[in-house]
Scaffold this active site. Structure first.
Site, mmCIF file in Angstrom:
data_model
loop_
_atom_site.group_PDB
_atom_site.id
_atom_site.type_symbol
_atom_site.label_atom_id
_atom_site.label_comp_id
_atom_site.label_asym_id
_atom_site.label_seq_id
_atom_site.Cartn_x
_atom_site.Cartn_y
_atom_site.Cartn_z
ATOM 1 N N HIS A 77 69.555 -17.140 -87.332
ATOM 2 C CA HIS A 77 68.723 -17.360 -86.461
ATOM 3 C C HIS A 77 67.022 -17.032 -86.956
ATOM 4 O O HIS A 77 66.172 -17.698 -86.760
ATOM 5 C CB HIS A 77 68.905 -16.468 -85.092
ATOM 6 N N GLN A 79 66.296 -17.414 -90.002
ATOM 7 C CA GLN A 79 65.770 -18.347 -90.869
ATOM 8 C C GLN A 79 65.409 -19.727 -89.940
ATOM 9 O O GLN A 79 64.247 -20.610 -90.386
ATOM 10 C CB GLN A 79 66.858 -18.954 -91.836
ATOM 11 N N HIS A 81 64.103 -19.537 -86.990
ATOM 12 C CA HIS A 81 62.923 -19.234 -86.365
ATOM 13 C C HIS A 81 61.547 -19.406 -87.237
ATOM 14 O O HIS A 81 60.683 -19.746 -86.944
ATOM 15 C CB HIS A 81 62.985 -17.904 -85.997
#
Length: 108
Positions: A77, A79, A81
């Site tokens: 998540h 990465q 984001h």
């Protein structure tokens, strides 16, 4: 996953999100014709983005040095984001000059 790694993952999420929010604030300023403010906000967004990227780099270097940790959905998540923030900021940086040009043409 160690507590320290978790904190670093949340830093990536937080700083990446801050960067994206600041960039969108800059885009809003550009829509209002406040281009100096928009430019400054984009610079501020890069400061936050660099914090996130530096944390990511630190985790990568630790892994390369043999300090591996369990990969998690939270890391994925983070990465995702960060990459989304980078992509959107890059697009916003292309939009602001277009808005400047439109503003110049409209105020002739």
């Amino acid at each position: 996953m160690t507590k320290n790694v978790e904190v670093e993952i949340f830093e990536i999420i937080s700083n990446g999100g801050n960067a994206k929010s600041i960039a969108y604030e800059g885009l809003s300023m550009a829509h209002e014709g406040k281009f100096d403010e928009a430019d400054q906000l984009l610079k501020d967004a890069h400061v936050e983005l660099n914090k996130a990227h530096n944390t990511q780099t630190s985790l990568i270097q630790a892994e390369l040095n043999g300090d591996s940790f369990e990969k998690s959905l939270l890391m994925i998540h983070a990465q995702d984001h960060l990459m989304t923030s980078i992509s959107e900021i890059t697009l916003i940086e292309q939009m602001v000059p277009m808005l400047k040009r439109i503003h110049q043409l409209e105020t002739r």
